[in-house]
Design a protein around this motif. Structure first.
Motif, PDB file in Angstrom:
ATOM      1  N   SER A   1      46.956  33.233  34.942  1.00 37.77           N
ATOM      2  CA  SER A   1      45.986  33.801  35.890  1.00 37.77           C
ATOM      3  C   SER A   1      44.547  33.761  35.390  1.00 37.77           C
ATOM      4  O   SER A   1      43.619  34.004  36.166  1.00 37.77           O
ATOM      5  N   PHE A   2      44.333  33.459  34.107  1.00 37.04           N
ATOM      6  CA  PHE A   2      42.986  33.583  33.536  1.00 37.04           C
ATOM      7  C   PHE A   2      42.095  32.403  33.898  1.00 37.04           C
ATOM      8  O   PHE A   2      42.488  31.244  33.759  1.00 37.04           O
TER       9      PHE A   2
ATOM     10  N   GLY B   1      49.544  41.726  38.897  1.00 33.49           N
ATOM     11  CA  GLY B   1      49.139  41.347  40.243  1.00 33.49           C
ATOM     12  C   GLY B   1      47.797  41.909  40.674  1.00 33.49           C
ATOM     13  O   GLY B   1      47.262  41.508  41.711  1.00 33.49           O
ATOM     14  N   TYR B   2      47.212  42.829  39.894  1.00 31.29           N
ATOM     15  CA  TYR B   2      45.925  43.428  40.240  1.00 31.29           C
ATOM     16  C   TYR B   2      44.790  42.605  39.619  1.00 31.29           C
ATOM     17  O   TYR B   2      44.753  42.409  38.403  1.00 31.29           O
ATOM     18  N   PRO B   3      43.842  42.134  40.421  1.00 40.78           N
ATOM     19  CA  PRO B   3      42.754  41.310  39.875  1.00 40.78           C
ATOM     20  C   PRO B   3      41.752  42.142  39.079  1.00 40.78           C
ATOM     21  O   PRO B   3      41.427  43.276  39.451  1.00 40.78           O
ATOM     22  N   VAL B   4      41.266  41.559  37.979  1.00 40.08           N
ATOM     23  CA  VAL B   4      40.259  42.213  37.143  1.00 40.08           C
ATOM     24  C   VAL B   4      39.291  41.159  36.626  1.00 40.08           C
ATOM     25  O   VAL B   4      39.612  39.972  36.538  1.00 40.08           O
ATOM     26  N   VAL B   5      38.089  41.622  36.262  1.00 35.69           N
ATOM     27  CA  VAL B   5      37.190  40.842  35.416  1.00 35.69           C
ATOM     28  C   VAL B   5      37.378  41.376  34.006  1.00 35.69           C
ATOM     29  O   VAL B   5      37.432  42.595  33.794  1.00 35.69           O
ATOM     30  N   ILE B   6      37.512  40.472  33.038  1.00 35.55           N
ATOM     31  CA  ILE B   6      37.884  40.888  31.692  1.00 35.55           C
ATOM     32  C   ILE B   6      36.964  40.271  30.648  1.00 35.55           C
ATOM     33  O   ILE B   6      36.480  39.144  30.804  1.00 35.55           O
ATOM     34  N   GLY B   7      36.691  41.032  29.603  1.00 34.79           N
ATOM     35  CA  GLY B   7      35.973  40.550  28.436  1.00 34.79           C
ATOM     36  C   GLY B   7      36.758  40.929  27.186  1.00 34.79           C
ATOM     37  O   GLY B   7      37.283  42.038  27.100  1.00 34.79           O
TER      38      GLY B   7
ATOM     39  N   ARG C   1      49.733  47.296  28.426  1.00 35.85           N
ATOM     40  CA  ARG C   1      49.748  46.594  29.717  1.00 35.85           C
ATOM     41  C   ARG C   1      50.229  47.527  30.841  1.00 35.85           C
ATOM     42  O   ARG C   1      49.638  47.563  31.920  1.00 35.85           O
ATOM     43  N   SER C   2      51.290  48.283  30.584  1.00 37.00           N
ATOM     44  CA  SER C   2      51.817  49.167  31.633  1.00 37.00           C
ATOM     45  C   SER C   2      50.824  50.278  31.962  1.00 37.00           C
ATOM     46  O   SER C   2      50.692  50.680  33.131  1.00 37.00           O
ATOM     47  N   VAL C   3      50.092  50.782  30.960  1.00 37.98           N
ATOM     48  CA  VAL C   3      49.069  51.800  31.219  1.00 37.98           C
ATOM     49  C   VAL C   3      47.949  51.212  32.061  1.00 37.98           C
ATOM     50  O   VAL C   3      47.463  51.850  33.008  1.00 37.98           O
ATOM     51  N   LEU C   4      47.534  49.979  31.751  1.00 36.90           N
ATOM     52  CA  LEU C   4      46.483  49.338  32.538  1.00 36.90           C
ATOM     53  C   LEU C   4      46.930  49.108  33.986  1.00 36.90           C
ATOM     54  O   LEU C   4      46.142  49.300  34.925  1.00 36.90           O
ATOM     55  N   VAL C   5      48.173  48.720  34.173  1.00 38.91           N
ATOM     56  CA  VAL C   5      48.690  48.524  35.534  1.00 38.91           C
ATOM     57  C   VAL C   5      48.637  49.833  36.308  1.00 38.91           C
ATOM     58  O   VAL C   5      48.235  49.864  37.481  1.00 38.91           O
ATOM     59  N   ARG C   6      49.029  50.928  35.668  1.00 36.65           N
ATOM     60  CA  ARG C   6      48.982  52.235  36.340  1.00 36.65           C
ATOM     61  C   ARG C   6      47.559  52.622  36.707  1.00 36.65           C
ATOM     62  O   ARG C   6      47.305  53.140  37.803  1.00 36.65           O
ATOM     63  N   LEU C   7      46.609  52.375  35.820  1.00 34.08           N
ATOM     64  CA  LEU C   7      45.215  52.675  36.111  1.00 34.08           C
ATOM     65  C   LEU C   7      44.689  51.837  37.269  1.00 34.08           C
ATOM     66  O   LEU C   7      44.015  52.355  38.168  1.00 34.08           O
TER      67      LEU C   7
END
Length: 278
Positions: free
Chosen positions: A71-72, A116-122, A266-272
């Motif tokens: 996805s990156f 499945g949730y889109p993000v901008v990442i650094g 990863r699971s914590v980020l998905v929940r957020l």
């Protein structure tokens, strides 16, 4: 006294007959001293199976462990630092860092999905001049924030840095204000920013975008602070508390929201992200 003695035969191998173990097969944990097989530690997300010490990750590894596969999409790969102050040897240092890491700068930015949730990442990489922030790092982070604002996507940054890049002097210090202003625009637009502090997060990076997250997470044992503990001890001539400037110490004092084991990150980020989406 025995009548017979068994002679022990010793065989000396010639240098060309000696077996040499390939480099990189084993890793010694710096915390507990356990000798770890590199394939086992890779399967464990580079966390010591015995003491849970979190080894530092490369930017590529962090992206692999965090984002959905395939996805990156990277931003601004060719945006790189120059030598604004004509600092001696800086070009050579940059060239060596690029050769050693395969990166063009200390931060990789882009967009992808997590669960499945889109993000901008650094993602900062401490192998590149200790993840230090110069003009290019500040510009790439500011552009990532602008992309998040334009698309109204959460911004997620994994921080690993020794601070502002000394070879760029005041130019690097200006990036503290620049990144803070870009993040303030996100805040005004109510676009979420999540910062994840990893080992180490220090200096001007900790004093700017590192600690400005709407949610601030950290990995266990990460060193987080403006000035290192040894410098503080030498300055105040006092012994610092046990675990001073480690993630758990800061969590107890309200400076972090959570300390998250790498296996749960990863699971914590998905929940957020799910919560922000709702």
């Amino acid at each position: 006294m025995p009548l017979f003695f068994k002679k022990t035969r010793y065989v000396t191998l010639r240098p060309e007959e000696k077996r040499e173990l390939p480099e990189g097969l084993w890793v010694k944990c710096p915390q507990c001293g356990e000798i770890l097989y590199h394939k086992d530690i890779a399967k464990n997300l580079k966390v010591c199976q015995k003491c849970n010490y979190h080894f530092r990750l490369t930017a590529q590894e962090r992206l692999q462990f965090t984002l959905d596969e395939g996805s990156f999409k990277e931003f601004d790969r060719d945006l790189v630092a120059n030598n604004p102050l004509a600092f001696p040897g800086y070009e050579e240092k940059l060239a060596a860092a690029r050769e050693a890491t395969g990166l063009m700068e200390a931060i990789v930015t882009g967009e992808g999905t997590i669960g499945g949730y889109p993000v901008v990442i650094g993602v900062l990489d401490s192998r590149f001049i200790m993840g230090s922030m110069g003009a290019a790092v500040g510009e790439k982070l500011a552009r990532a924030a602008e992309a998040a604002l334009a698309q109204r996507l959460p911004l997620l940054v994994f921080v690993a840095s020794g601070g502002a890049r000394m070879q760029e002097g005041v130019v690097s210090l200006m990036q503290m204000a620049k990144t803070a202003a870009a993040l303030e625009a996100l805040s005004q637009a109510r676009v979420p920013y999540i910062s994840v502090l990893t080992d180490p997060t220090t200096g001007g990076v900790a004093a700017s975008f590192g600690m400005l997250g709407d949610v601030i997470l950290a990995e266990p044992g990460a060193l987080i602070g403006f000035t290192g503990p040894r410098v503080i001890e030498q300055t105040i001539r006092q012994k610092l508390p046990e675990g001073f400037q480690r993630a758990e110490f800061l969590l107890e004092r309200g400076m972090l929201d959570m300390v998250v084991h790498r296996k749960q990150m990863r699971s914590v980020l998905v929940r957020l992200l799910r919560w922000y989406k709702s």
